[in-house]
Scaffold this motif. Structure first.
Motif, PDB file in Angstrom:
ATOM      1  N   ARG A 505     -75.542 -40.047   3.748  1.00 47.61           N
ATOM      2  CA  ARG A 505     -75.647 -40.646   2.531  1.00 47.61           C
ATOM      3  C   ARG A 505     -76.197 -41.841   2.454  1.00 47.61           C
ATOM      4  N   GLY A 506     -76.862 -42.373   3.494  1.00 50.81           N
ATOM      5  CA  GLY A 506     -77.646 -43.691   3.428  1.00 50.81           C
ATOM      6  C   GLY A 506     -76.690 -44.755   3.776  1.00 50.81           C
ATOM      7  N   TYR A 507     -75.490 -44.664   3.986  1.00 48.22           N
ATOM      8  CA  TYR A 507     -74.670 -45.976   4.425  1.00 48.22           C
ATOM      9  C   TYR A 507     -74.838 -46.482   5.679  1.00 48.22           C
ATOM     10  N   LEU A 508     -75.305 -45.610   6.739  1.00 46.36           N
ATOM     11  CA  LEU A 508     -75.527 -45.992   8.000  1.00 46.36           C
ATOM     12  C   LEU A 508     -77.117 -45.740   8.281  1.00 46.36           C
ATOM     13  N   THR A 509     -77.864 -46.783   8.907  1.00 45.70           N
ATOM     14  CA  THR A 509     -79.201 -46.525   9.578  1.00 45.70           C
ATOM     15  C   THR A 509     -79.308 -45.492  10.712  1.00 45.70           C
ATOM     16  N   PRO A 510     -80.336 -44.877  11.060  1.00 43.25           N
ATOM     17  CA  PRO A 510     -80.312 -44.202  12.298  1.00 43.25           C
ATOM     18  C   PRO A 510     -80.077 -45.088  13.410  1.00 43.25           C
ATOM     19  N   GLU A 511     -80.544 -46.341  13.522  1.00 40.58           N
ATOM     20  CA  GLU A 511     -80.407 -47.105  14.514  1.00 40.58           C
ATOM     21  C   GLU A 511     -78.838 -47.439  14.647  1.00 40.58           C
ATOM     22  N   GLN A 512     -78.166 -47.840  13.609  1.00 41.95           N
ATOM     23  CA  GLN A 512     -76.707 -48.171  13.562  1.00 41.95           C
ATOM     24  C   GLN A 512     -76.003 -46.809  14.137  1.00 41.95           C
ATOM     25  N   LEU A 513     -76.268 -45.846  13.671  1.00 46.20           N
ATOM     26  CA  LEU A 513     -75.852 -44.389  14.276  1.00 46.20           C
ATOM     27  C   LEU A 513     -75.738 -44.008  15.645  1.00 46.20           C
ATOM     28  N   HIS A 514     -77.153 -44.681  16.241  1.00 41.36           N
ATOM     29  CA  HIS A 514     -77.511 -44.328  17.701  1.00 41.36           C
ATOM     30  C   HIS A 514     -76.624 -45.378  18.551  1.00 41.36           C
ATOM     31  N   ASN A 515     -76.493 -46.621  18.018  1.00 37.60           N
ATOM     32  CA  ASN A 515     -75.540 -47.683  18.780  1.00 37.60           C
ATOM     33  C   ASN A 515     -74.290 -47.379  18.652  1.00 37.60           C
ATOM     34  N   LEU A 516     -73.740 -46.709  17.518  1.00 39.84           N
ATOM     35  CA  LEU A 516     -72.362 -46.244  17.736  1.00 39.84           C
ATOM     36  C   LEU A 516     -71.987 -45.223  18.788  1.00 39.84           C
ATOM     37  N   SER A 517     -72.848 -44.134  18.891  1.00 39.14           N
ATOM     38  CA  SER A 517     -72.816 -43.184  19.713  1.00 39.14           C
ATOM     39  C   SER A 517     -72.768 -43.560  20.986  1.00 39.14           C
ATOM     40  N   ALA A 518     -73.698 -44.669  21.280  1.00 41.49           N
ATOM     41  CA  ALA A 518     -73.773 -45.216  22.731  1.00 41.49           C
ATOM     42  C   ALA A 518     -72.405 -46.055  22.951  1.00 41.49           C
ATOM     43  N   MET A 519     -72.032 -46.733  22.151  1.00 45.90           N
ATOM     44  CA  MET A 519     -70.701 -47.386  22.457  1.00 45.90           C
ATOM     45  C   MET A 519     -69.479 -46.348  22.757  1.00 45.90           C
ATOM     46  N   ARG A 520     -69.740 -45.245  21.981  1.00 45.62           N
ATOM     47  CA  ARG A 520     -68.703 -44.266  22.105  1.00 45.62           C
ATOM     48  C   ARG A 520     -68.618 -43.786  23.657  1.00 45.62           C
ATOM     49  N   ARG A 521     -69.658 -43.490  24.264  1.00 45.09           N
ATOM     50  CA  ARG A 521     -70.000 -42.920  25.345  1.00 45.09           C
ATOM     51  C   ARG A 521     -69.609 -43.942  26.579  1.00 45.09           C
TER      52      ARG A 521
END
Length: 743
Positions: A505-521
């Motif tokens: 819905r545009g509240y997160l940029t692709p880069e922010q989503l990528h960083n969150l996924s890396a942090m979770r790993r």
């Protein structure tokens, strides 16, 4: 007629005419010495006895001259020529008769010498017993019936009776003879009659006559009292340790200074209790200034203040408070000012007086906090503010009235007061605390700034999220532009679908989503939040980087996740991570970081309902900082400090209570019940400090069932505090009301 016949005729004629000496002389010339001796003795005068003694000594007539001397002395004694009789008795070796004659002639020095001679003679003291019962004729005397002790007493009595000369020396001599006679009774009598009562008492005690000794002292004391010689009477009583009698004596004459002095001297009772007793008596007598001195000496200035207030002596009551000069006494001035104002005929005059005394603010505070009565006097507070033209103080009254109404459960009316006070945040906190989130949102929409609204929406979002109303929470977080916090909460519950939905819905940029996924790993433990302790985003942080990273995260007050990480990092900083500078030592820097963490905790508690506690308690045990101390222990220190800071804020006691209850709720969720209990106690004590006893009782009922032991303990504490404060303020009605307890 032969010479012999003529001599007999002449002697007969002389005999018939009782011229015994002349007749004896004729016999002596005729060398008829035995008849001459007989006639001389018959003369019974000095000349006759002198001749008889002489002829008995000159001729062996079968008569002992000493017997004649004794007979001669008896004659002289009967003629009351005691001194000459004494000499003849001595010549006759009749020492006891000589002693008697010495007494009768008042030759006491000779009597003493004779007494000592008898005592040192071979017969010694028994000599007196051999004489007793042998006196006869004209010389018969009761004195001869005296034994050794009797004569010693007689000598002692003589010296005891002497009033002239050196009386001390005479009594000393008398005491010597009384002691020789083993007659302590005579010694006592002597000292009694001479007025030497102390020595008399000592001897009475020495012979074991304790009762008599005490009666004697009481008699002496009564004599002194009758003559108003109270100091002398005290000395008499003190000799017998009759302390209560001394105190009673001084009480009868209303001399309480001496009562207190004696009680202190002999250590009777508690010093403070005695001072208060005497102060009360002075108060009853109307001697208020003296009563004040005693109250102050007892360390009970409050009683002095209450005394003056009961008399309507407001200036005196205030003066005492000012002289004490403590924080508590300065606070008491407000209560005095309130009563003083109530006692005045008009509010205008009262306001003018209070402004002149610089007491207006304190009196308004008293009026609004139910210090003077169980119900706050808001009408008086508003009237005083109006008369003094103090709109700022009027706003303060609205605030305090709102807090009171909140405690009464009148939330809508309380909201109106908070708004009138210009404190919409208070209404927000009230509604959030009560779980009335819709009402809180209405207040925020109508009265708050954009920044305040965002904080409120975040807090409301947290509440909605905790209840599982994720959609409503999401709307609030998005409305507050706090997407990061919303993402953090979704990640905590593993709702990645929600995160991706936000990205779509545009509240997160692709880069922010990528960083969150890396942090979770990279997360070492699941369900703990964005990162483990000491290992925030980007890997482990150490050394000076901890400080940099902590400061960066702490600056983002719109992100509870960042604030939690900042708290962990700030607590993890040790002396290995910092070094001294020109402006601050290592200890000063560590203290600064600790205080920074405390401020974050307070903010996070209010915004986030204590959720950060769950994140500080890992599933497999409490997290520890770099020094090995558990965060739960660290938390105790932080909360205690935060509470101490909150108590200095006027009227903001609810923030402290809210903080404690949030901590209690969070700790019980992670099964740290004992630690949670202590925050309920914190909250109760915090409310009691501000005299919010009803609120304190509500806190207990919120946390426990009424029969719970902790609940009973805390309710008893609230009752004790409420009654104590009411009594200190002289509010006996309030004390009785509180004494019935809290239910």
């Amino acid at each position: 007629m032969s010479n012999s016949s003529l001599l007999d005729t002449v002697i007969k004629e002389l005999f018939d005419r009782e011229f015994y000496i002349k007749a004896g002389e004729l016999y002596e010339r005729a060398r008829v010495n035995d008849r001459a001796l007989k006639l001389y003795r018959m003369a019974k005068d000095k000349e006759g006895y002198s001749n008889a003694v002489r002829i008995a000594r000159e001729h062996d007539l079968g008569v002992d001259a000493r017997d004649l001397l004794e007979e001669y002395a008896d004659y002289l004694y009967d003629q009351m020529e005691f001194e000459m009789a004494m000499e003849k008795y001595l010549q006759a070796s009749e020492l006891i008769k000589a002693l008697k004659s010495a007494f009768r002639s008042n030759s006491i020095v000779r009597a003493e010498d004779i007494f000592e001679t008898i005592k040192e003679s071979p017969g010694g003291k028994e000599s007196f017993d051999r004489v007793r019962g042998k006196s006869s004729g004209a010389s018969k005397d009761a004195d001869l019936e005296l034994n050794y002790n009797g004569w010693a007493i007689k000598l002692g009595q003589h010296y005891a009776s002497l009033l002239s000369g050196n009386r001390e020396r005479n009594m000393k001599k008398a005491q010597k003879y009384f002691l020789e006679a083993n007659s302590l009774e005579h010694i006592i009598q002597m000292y009694k009659e001479a007025g030497y009562w102390e020595k008399a008492f000592e001897y009475l005690m020495e012979i074991g006559a304790t009762n008599e000794a005490m009666e004697f002292l009481q008699e002496q004391a009564q004599v002194c009292i009758s003559e108003k010689r109270y100091a002398d009477a005290e000395r008499v009583y003190m000799k017998g340790k009759m302390f209560e009698a001394i105190i009673e004596m001084y009480k009868r004459i209303d001399d309480f200074d001496n009562v207190l002095r004696v009680q202190r001297r002999v250590g009777m009772g508690n010093d403070t209790a005695m001072l208060l007793e005497h102060a009360e008596r002075r108060k009853r007598d109307g001697d208020f200034h003296e009563a004040e001195k005693l109250y102050m000496e007892a360390g009970n200035w409050k009683e002095a203040v209450n005394m003056y207030m009961q008399q309507g002596k407001w200036e005196e009551a205030r003066r005492v408070c000012q002289e004490v000069g403590t924080e508590e006494s300065r606070s008491k001035e407000g209560f005095i000012g309130y009563c003083w104002a109530k006692d005045m005929p008009s509010t205008g005059n009262a306001a003018k007086l209070l402004m002149n005394l610089n007491l207006l603010d304190k009196v308004v505070e008293v009026s609004c906090n139910a210090i003077a009565s169980e119900v706050p006097d808001f009408d008086m507070a508003f009237d005083l503010c109006s008369a003094a033209d103090r709109p700022d103080l009027t706003a303060r009254v609205h605030l305090l009235k709102g807090q009171f109404l909140e405690d009464q459960g009148q939330f809508q009316t309380a909201e109106n007061e908070f708004i009138a006070a210009g404190k919409p945040n208070e209404a927000l906190l009230m509604y959030i605390h009560e779980g009335m989130l819709d009402a809180a949102q209405k207040v925020a929409d109508a009265h708050c700034t954009v920044e305040e609204k965002n904080q409120v929406y975040t807090a409301l979002g947290n509440k909605k999220f905790e209840k599982g109303d994720y959609d409503a929470a999401e709307k609030l977080f998005l409305k507050s532009d706090n997407v990061e916090h919303l993402v953090s909460l979704y990640l905590d519950i593993n709702r990645l679908d929600k995160v991706h939905d936000l990205a779509d819905r545009g509240y997160l940029t692709p880069e922010q989503l990528h960083n969150l996924s890396a942090m979770r790993r990279r997360e070492p433990v699941a369900g703990v939040g964005p990162s483990a302790v000491g290992a925030p985003v980007g890997g482990e942080v150490s050394g000076a980087n901890k400080v940099v990273e902590a400061n960066r995260l702490a600056s983002n007050t719109n992100s509870p996740a960042d604030m939690r990480e900042a708290i962990k990092l700030l607590f993890a900083i040790t002396n290995r991570d910092v070094s001294a500078t020109a402006s601050a030592s290592v200890d000063e820097q560590l203290l600064h970081y600790n205080q920074q963490a405390m401020k974050l905790i307070e903010t996070l508690c209010i915004q986030n309902g204590g959720r950060f506690v769950e994140n500080l308690a890992l599933k497999d045990g409490p997290t520890r900082d770099a020094n090995g101390q558990t965060y739960s222990l660290k938390l105790n220190e932080v909360v205690s400090t935060v509470l101490a800071r909150q108590t200095s804020l006027h009227g903001d006691w609810k923030k402290g209570v809210s903080l404690c209850l949030n901590l209690y709720n969070a700790l019980t969720k992670v099964n740290q019940v004992d630690e949670g209990d202590q925050y309920v106690e914190f909250a109760v004590k915090f409310a009691c400090v501000h005299q919010q006893y009803s609120a304190a009782a509500k806190i207990v009922h919120h946390a426990y069932e009424e029969e719970h032991p902790v609940a009973q303990h805390l309710l008893a504490y609230i009752k004790q505090q409420a009654v104590a404060v009411s009594r200190q303020e002289g509010d006996m009605e309030g004390a009785c009301g509180h004494g019935r307890g809290f239910r």
